[in-house]
Write a protein that holds these residues in place. Structure first.
Motif, short mmCIF file in Angstrom:
data_model
loop_
_atom_site.label_atom_id
_atom_site.label_comp_id
_atom_site.label_asym_id
_atom_site.label_seq_id
_atom_site.Cartn_x
_atom_site.Cartn_y
_atom_site.Cartn_z
N VAL A 85 1.00 -1.15 -0.02
CA VAL A 85 -0.03 -0.20 -0.13
C VAL A 85 0.87 1.16 0.18
N GLU A 86 0.57 2.33 -0.69
CA GLU A 86 1.16 3.62 -0.63
C GLU A 86 1.11 4.18 0.94
N ALA A 87 2.44 4.51 1.31
CA ALA A 87 2.43 4.92 2.49
C ALA A 87 1.63 6.19 2.77
N ALA A 88 1.92 7.11 1.54
CA ALA A 88 1.40 8.43 1.68
C ALA A 88 -0.01 8.39 1.85
N ALA A 89 -0.80 7.19 1.22
CA ALA A 89 -2.28 6.93 1.31
C ALA A 89 -2.52 6.59 2.79
N LEU A 90 -1.69 5.71 3.34
CA LEU A 90 -1.84 5.09 4.62
C LEU A 90 -1.90 6.32 5.70
N GLU A 91 -0.77 7.30 5.59
CA GLU A 91 -0.64 8.42 6.32
C GLU A 91 -2.00 9.19 6.21
N LYS A 92 -2.54 9.48 5.10
CA LYS A 92 -3.77 10.26 4.94
C LYS A 92 -4.84 9.71 5.52
N VAL A 93 -5.20 8.46 5.66
CA VAL A 93 -6.41 8.02 6.16
C VAL A 93 -6.18 7.87 7.86
N THR A 94 -4.84 7.31 8.03
CA THR A 94 -4.82 7.61 9.59
C THR A 94 -5.04 8.90 10.12
N GLN A 95 -4.37 9.58 9.52
CA GLN A 95 -4.34 11.18 10.06
C GLN A 95 -5.94 11.66 10.02
N ALA A 96 -6.62 11.36 9.17
CA ALA A 96 -7.96 11.69 9.01
C ALA A 96 -8.86 11.03 10.25
N ALA A 97 -8.46 9.78 10.04
CA ALA A 97 -9.41 8.70 11.07
C ALA A 97 -9.22 9.18 12.42
N THR B 8 -11.11 0.88 16.34
CA THR B 8 -11.59 -0.39 16.21
C THR B 8 -10.97 -1.20 14.91
N LEU B 9 -10.53 -0.20 13.89
CA LEU B 9 -9.98 -0.82 12.88
C LEU B 9 -8.46 -1.50 12.86
N SER B 10 -8.29 -2.64 12.34
CA SER B 10 -7.08 -3.38 12.33
C SER B 10 -6.29 -2.64 11.42
N VAL B 11 -5.01 -3.18 11.55
CA VAL B 11 -3.76 -2.38 10.29
C VAL B 11 -4.35 -2.78 9.13
N GLU B 12 -4.84 -4.00 8.74
CA GLU B 12 -4.98 -4.61 7.59
C GLU B 12 -6.36 -3.69 7.08
N GLU B 13 -7.25 -3.41 7.88
CA GLU B 13 -8.25 -2.52 7.49
C GLU B 13 -7.82 -1.24 7.04
N PHE B 14 -6.94 -0.76 7.82
CA PHE B 14 -6.48 0.73 7.43
C PHE B 14 -5.82 0.63 5.95
N CYS B 15 -5.01 -0.66 5.77
CA CYS B 15 -4.24 -0.59 4.56
C CYS B 15 -5.34 -0.72 3.31
N THR B 16 -6.60 -1.51 3.62
CA THR B 16 -7.49 -1.76 2.64
C THR B 16 -8.18 -0.22 2.47
N LEU B 17 -8.54 0.55 3.26
CA LEU B 17 -9.06 1.96 3.23
C LEU B 17 -7.82 2.58 2.31
N ALA B 18 -6.64 2.59 2.66
CA ALA B 18 -5.55 3.24 1.78
C ALA B 18 -5.81 2.89 0.53
N SER B 19 -5.74 1.91 0.36
CA SER B 19 -5.85 1.20 -1.23
C SER B 19 -7.14 1.76 -2.06
N ALA B 20 -8.13 1.94 -1.12
CA ALA B 20 -9.54 2.17 -1.75
C ALA B 20 -9.40 3.74 -2.26
N LEU B 21 -8.49 4.36 -1.60
CA LEU B 21 -8.41 5.82 -1.48
C LEU B 21 -7.91 6.29 -3.17
N GLY B 22 -7.08 5.32 -3.53
CA GLY B 22 -6.21 5.39 -4.92
C GLY B 22 -7.06 5.74 -5.79
#
Ligand code: SAM
Length: 276
Positions: free
Chosen positions: A216-228, A262-276
């Motif tokens: 997963v793109e690190a920048a996308a993961l950063e974005k979703v974790t920061q917002a969430a 409540t989200l697992s690390v894997e679910e955050f990764c799924t969210l970050a990929s869906a952002l793409g």
């Protein structure tokens, strides 16, 4: 206290070089060489290793790393007052120590490693510790240029790094660290072990890279974790509104009424990929 080398005791080093601790540089020194050896041992076998240490100060951890057999040690220190003490250590271990004077935030660590993985060991200055860790967690190339990170943090930060979903400590740091590394707290260090003592307990954290983290793109993961986690008490459909809200959550297959913690690390990764 047992001797680990023939250099002067650290209290004498502080006195000789007039190294009164500066708060602005996060200076809380460790003067017990048995404790610094315990920290260095947490990084595993150092025989023949290339170690990089950030913020050596008067050199307590530096001396421990060298006494345990590191073949090469690169130290990065911002406070020029520490350089004479560090040069004495370098002279005591000829050909093994490289001293870099400057800000570790500006250092290209991958270039220092020069293709051979390094062990990073540090009693980090509190004001730049988290930023350094994030930089070490997010290089484009993975597995990274480091093979282990052995780092001292304030205990509260250490708990955030190793936190699991559902815990109050779980947040952006826990997701980033959990995504790419196996992280654990090795042991706590009480305030009175430092000179001067900080207000809080510290912890040594050990991290080793996961060989195959989810792609997963690190920048996308950063974005979703920061917002969430920016609005961690709100439901995700609200906190992620700026990134697509309900439609993003639907693409990721995640209930919009859930909350970030409540989200697992894997679910955050799924969210970050869906952002793409
Ligand atoms: N390693 C020593 C010890 O354990 O006693 C000193 C640890 S003290 C917590 C942090 C050290 O990092 C200080 O020596 C300080 O001058 C240095 N430092 C602070 N900011 C720095 C930066 N941006 N880059 C490099 N070193 C820094």
């Amino acid at each position: 206290m047992s001797q680990i080398d023939d250099l002067p005791p650290l209290r004498a080093v502080l006195a000789t070089h007039e190294l009164n601790a500066k708060k602005a540089l996060g200076q809380n020194f460790l003067l017990d060489l048995n404790l610094t050896q315990k920290i260095a041992r947490t990084a595993g076998n150092l025989e023949g290793a290339h170690v990089v240490e950030v913020g050596p100060g008067p050199g307590g951890l530096t001396r421990a790393i060298l006494s345990l057999g590191a073949e090469r040690l690169t130290i990065i220190e911002r406070d020029p007052r520490c350089l004479p003490a560090l040069t004495e250590i370098a002279d005591h271990y000829p050909g093994r120590v490289e001293i870099i004077e400057g800000d570790a935030l500006k250092v290209d660590f991958a270039a220092l490693a020069a293709g051979r993985p390094v062990k990073l060991i540090a009693n980090l200055p509190y004001n730049v510790g988290t930023q350094l860790l994030v930089n070490w967690l997010l290089p484009g190339k993975w597995p990274p240029y480091w093979e282990t990170l052995t780092l001292m943090f304030q205990k509260e930060v250490a708990q955030r790094i190793v936190a699991d979903p559902g815990s109050n400590h779980y947040g952006r740091l826990g997701v980033l660290a959990g995504w790419r590394t196996e992280a654990r707290i090795a042991f706590d260090v009480p305030p009175q072990a430092f000179t001067p003592p900080p207000k809080v307990t510290s912890s040594v954290v050990h991290l080793s890279p996961r060989l195959a983290p989810l792609a997963v793109e690190a920048a996308a993961l950063e974005k979703v974790t920061q917002a969430a986690f920016g609005q961690r008490r709100k439901m995700l459909r609200q906190s992620l509104k700026g990134l697509g809200g309900e439609s993003l959550l639907e693409r990721a297959g995640i209930e919009p009424t859930r909350r970030a913690e409540t989200l697992s690390v894997e679910e955050f990764c799924t969210l970050a990929s869906a952002l793409g």
